[in-house]
Scaffold this motif. Structure first.
Motif: not given
Length: 124
Positions: A27-29, A92-102
């Motif tokens: 996501e751009s932030v 910087g100007k990006r947010a990173y989101v790592i999701t793992a679902a079960a």
């Protein structure tokens, strides 16, 4: 926010209601957005948008040496209950989101693999 990549587990049975998965979203932030600010905003959005949202754990982490937040939560998607491990980081100007679902029943079995996958993340 757009999902950049998602990896799905194979169906375990013909009636498997949910395929475990790991996804990465970017996501751009605005420049200057801090990790605590982004995490707080994301948590507020989850509480508003996810049915039966419940936070189980929250803590500090790192992704490729970058400060990150880690959280485990559960929610309901239609008729399916899910438990998710998520990592947030801002660079910087990006947010990173790592999701793992079960499913809640299989989450603890998959969690070590989920955590190992998240730790392979590299910024390039």
């Amino acid at each position: 926010m757009g999902t950049t990549v998602i990896a799905l587990s194979p169906k375990e049975t013909a009636t498997d209601a949910f395929r475990e998965n790991v996804g990465v979203a970017l996501e751009s932030v605005p420049r200057g957005t801090t990790l605590p600010d982004y995490f707080s905003l994301s948590l507020g959005n989850m509480r508003k948008m996810l049915t039966d949202f419940e936070k189980h754990e929250e803590g500090e982490a790192t992704l490729d040496g970058q400060p990150a937040k880690r959280m485990v939560y559960s929610f309901r998607m239609g008729e399916v209950n899910l438990k998710t491990l998520v990592y947030f980081t801002v660079r910087g100007k990006r947010a990173y989101v790592i999701t793992a679902a079960a499913s809640p029943e299989t989450f603890d079995d998959y969690r070590p693999a989920f955590e190992e996958i998240a730790q392979t993340w590299r910024f390039e």
